[in-house]
Scaffold this motif. Structure first.
Motif, PDB file in Angstrom:
ATOM      1  N   VAL A 131       0.945  -1.154  -0.065  1.00  0.00           N
ATOM      2  CA  VAL A 131      -0.040   0.152   0.056  1.00  0.00           C
ATOM      3  C   VAL A 131       0.952   1.266  -0.087  1.00  0.00           C
ATOM      4  O   VAL A 131       0.740   2.097  -0.795  1.00  0.00           O
ATOM      5  CB  VAL A 131      -0.916  -0.043   1.101  1.00  0.00           C
ATOM      6  CG1 VAL A 131      -1.551   1.344   1.396  1.00  0.00           C
ATOM      7  CG2 VAL A 131      -2.048  -1.093   1.084  1.00  0.00           C
ATOM      8  N   GLU A 132       1.841   1.367   0.883  1.00  0.00           N
ATOM      9  CA  GLU A 132       2.659   2.413   1.085  1.00  0.00           C
ATOM     10  C   GLU A 132       3.496   2.715  -0.289  1.00  0.00           C
ATOM     11  O   GLU A 132       3.696   3.656  -0.815  1.00  0.00           O
ATOM     12  CB  GLU A 132       3.589   2.075   2.128  1.00  0.00           C
ATOM     13  CG  GLU A 132       2.985   2.347   3.517  1.00  0.00           C
ATOM     14  CD  GLU A 132       3.881   2.321   4.665  1.00  0.00           C
ATOM     15  OE1 GLU A 132       5.302   1.925   4.395  1.00  0.00           O
ATOM     16  OE2 GLU A 132       3.527   2.122   5.625  1.00  0.00           O
ATOM     17  N   ARG A 134       2.677   1.779  -3.452  1.00  0.00           N
ATOM     18  CA  ARG A 134       2.034   2.263  -4.741  1.00  0.00           C
ATOM     19  C   ARG A 134       1.651   3.735  -4.228  1.00  0.00           C
ATOM     20  O   ARG A 134       1.626   4.686  -5.389  1.00  0.00           O
ATOM     21  CB  ARG A 134       0.604   1.527  -4.683  1.00  0.00           C
ATOM     22  CG  ARG A 134       0.832   0.098  -5.023  1.00  0.00           C
ATOM     23  CD  ARG A 134      -0.417  -0.827  -5.040  1.00  0.00           C
ATOM     24  NE  ARG A 134      -1.615  -0.009  -5.783  1.00  0.00           N
ATOM     25  CZ  ARG A 134      -2.808   0.228  -5.602  1.00  0.00           C
ATOM     26  NH1 ARG A 134      -2.965   0.288  -4.259  1.00  0.00           N
ATOM     27  NH2 ARG A 134      -3.524   0.759  -6.365  1.00  0.00           N
ATOM     28  N   ALA A 135       1.245   4.115  -2.996  1.00  0.00           N
ATOM     29  CA  ALA A 135       1.100   5.369  -2.783  1.00  0.00           C
ATOM     30  C   ALA A 135       2.297   6.293  -2.898  1.00  0.00           C
ATOM     31  O   ALA A 135       2.220   7.576  -3.663  1.00  0.00           O
ATOM     32  CB  ALA A 135       0.771   5.274  -1.302  1.00  0.00           C
ATOM     33  N   ARG A 138       2.417   6.706  -6.886  1.00  0.00           N
ATOM     34  CA  ARG A 138       1.455   7.733  -7.206  1.00  0.00           C
ATOM     35  C   ARG A 138       1.854   9.384  -6.738  1.00  0.00           C
ATOM     36  O   ARG A 138       1.748  10.268  -7.657  1.00  0.00           O
ATOM     37  CB  ARG A 138      -0.071   7.530  -6.784  1.00  0.00           C
ATOM     38  CG  ARG A 138      -0.982   8.412  -7.268  1.00  0.00           C
ATOM     39  CD  ARG A 138      -2.419   7.944  -6.858  1.00  0.00           C
ATOM     40  NE  ARG A 138      -2.801   6.723  -7.320  1.00  0.00           N
ATOM     41  CZ  ARG A 138      -3.374   6.683  -8.547  1.00  0.00           C
ATOM     42  NH1 ARG A 138      -3.800   8.022  -9.061  1.00  0.00           N
ATOM     43  NH2 ARG A 138      -4.109   5.516  -8.863  1.00  0.00           N
ATOM     44  N   ALA A 139       2.451   9.458  -5.703  1.00  0.00           N
ATOM     45  CA  ALA A 139       2.733  10.825  -5.041  1.00  0.00           C
ATOM     46  C   ALA A 139       3.945  11.052  -6.009  1.00  0.00           C
ATOM     47  O   ALA A 139       3.940  12.577  -6.283  1.00  0.00           O
ATOM     48  CB  ALA A 139       3.312  10.860  -3.718  1.00  0.00           C
TER      49      ALA A 139
END
Length: 461
Positions: A131-132, A134-135, A138-139
């Motif tokens: 999750v981290e 992928r975030a 994206r960031a």
């Protein structure tokens, strides 16, 4: 020992979703929610990338562009911008390198990693890491990515495919068989059309059925080397390390025919298919090739090879195919042909800007009118016909700049934009970047002194 008995190891595979098309939608907000095809419009052009909105209609990468446009006639077609994709890829790989000291890039848009922090981790910890990750991607880029995790590279790649689009899938050791067994054998790394056909002859359709075979049977069907490796992967045994890859020296494709080819037309058709397969790998890696080689094996197992090297590297499928056909004509022996292979070598990481042939018919339409402000009804981007400048014997037209749809431009007053259409000495430009939101389209004189070629990277601003 099977991979499922070693839960301490976690390999992750990150794959950017519809990377080329997503990059175009990111930097050209007007097409953000529309079907997008990346490629050219020439008769031999292929799709380099298709957005998920276009895939709904059956369009996909490596498909002939004409076929894709028939399936999705309202799609926006944009030329590739490799300098943009390379820049975004470097940002993605930077995020992954910060998450794991050893990174194995597969292409511009995917990579394996084995984070030391996950050694011995449980499923919940791996999910939180994913999750981290992928975030963070994206960031850094504004783009979606799918992540898969498993006990080896094969499972991680399969998991990322199952996670698409824009998702996360962690395959726990206890779930490996339930994930692998029902999948078609083609889902395994290394199973191409020939291996699949050989397995189907013996009634083997799924990974589970391959895993249930005796090793002796698998090697009889597939050969010792391939049979041993695929049998291990089907059983979840995958101890291949995650390691940096050297740049490939060539990309290739070959096939062995069940019935020998005896007609030159059939040979040329096969060569075209092999060239397209190799070309797909070439484009996926963001590279261009100078050398085309063709290998032909006759019915009596005599092998002949021919190659040709150009001064400039190319990604033009039509040109590469033409060379391969010419070489095959010279290499074909008397009698039948049992195997044909095509390889592209002399690779460079700097593909030419004219990646695909672009179709520019003579303009017969009136110039596109200036578009209304965003938010009001307006023609969708990409729906105008692709046009070029009509000469009509006018000397002035010959001196005008040539603009093609998708070109990046810069205007002294309106800033960065991209060409939507051109003709009759006019050019319609959509002025927008990643940060502006959908921009206004303006129709200008093609020779407007304030209008110049733009840097694709400026669309990231």
């Amino acid at each position: 020992m099977t991979a499922s008995s070693n839960p301490a190891r976690w390999v992750l595979h990150l794959d950017m979703d519809a990377f080329y098309a997503s990059a175009e939608q990111l930097t050209r907000p007007t097409v953000r929610d529309r079907p997008v095809l990346v490629g050219g419009l020439g008769p031999r052009s292929v799709v380099a990338g298709a957005s998920y909105q276009a895939r709904v209609f059956g369009a996909r990468s490596a498909m002939p562009m004409g076929q894709a446009r028939r399936l999705c006639p309202h799609a926006v077609v944009l030329p590739p911008r490799f300098v943009l994709y390379q820049a975004l890829s470097e940002q993605v790989m930077g995020v992954l390198a910060a998450a794991a000291p050893v990174l194995e890039p597969i292409s511009l848009d995917e990579a394996f990693l084995e984070p030391p922090a996950l050694a011995g981790a449980d499923v919940a910890q791996v999910e939180a890491f994913g999750v981290e990750l992928r975030a963070a991607v994206r960031a850094a880029t504004g783009l979606p990515a799918s992540v898969g995790a498993g006990s080896g590279k094969q499972l991680a790649k399969i998991a990322s495919e199952l996670a698409k689009p824009d998702g996360l899938r962690v395959v726990a050791p206890t779930d490996e068989r339930s994930v692998l067994d029902p999948l078609p054998v083609r889902a395994l790394w290394g199973v191409g059309p020939v291996a699949e056909a050989n397995l189907l002859k013996f009634g083997i359709q799924t990974i589970g059925e391959l895993a249930a075979m005796e090793l002796r049977e698998a090697t009889t069907v597939l050969g010792v080397a391939m049979g041993t490796e695929l049998h291990r992967l089907a059983r979840g045994v995958d101890d291949r390390p995650v390691a940096p890859r050297g740049a490939a020296k060539q990309v290739s494709a070959e096939t062995t025919f069940d019935i020998d080819l005896t007609a030159m037309s059939a040979v040329h058709e096969a060569v075209a298919r092999m060239t397209q397969a190799a070309h797909r790998r070439l484009v996926s890696a963001g590279r261009a090739a100078r050398t085309v080689s063709v290998k032909v094996r006759s019915a009596d197992f005599t092998t002949a090879s021919r190659s040709e090297t150009a001064a400039v590297a190319s990604t033009d499928l039509g040109a590469l195919t033409a060379v391969a056909k010419r070489l095959a004509t010279a290499a074909v022996p008397a009698g039948g042909v049992r195997l044909i292979g095509v390889s592209l070598a002399g690779l460079t990481d700097d593909p030419p800007q004219a990646l695909f042939e672009t179709y520019r018919p003579v303009d017969t339409a009136e110039p596109e009118p200036e578009q209304p402000e965003p938010g009001q009804p307006e023609p969708a981007a990409g729906e105008q016909p692709v046009v070029g400048h009509t000469m009509s014997g006018q000397a002035a037209a010959a001196s005008e700049p040539t603009w093609r749809p998708g070109d990046d431009v810069r205007h002294a007053e309106h800033g960065h934009g991209w060409v939507q259409g051109a003709g009759h000495g006019r050019v319609t430009v959509r002025f927008e970047t990643r940060s502006t939101g959908p921009g206004r389209a303006r129709t200008l004189a093609a020779d407007d002194p304030a209008l110049s070629r733009g840097d694709p990277l400026a669309s990231l601003g």
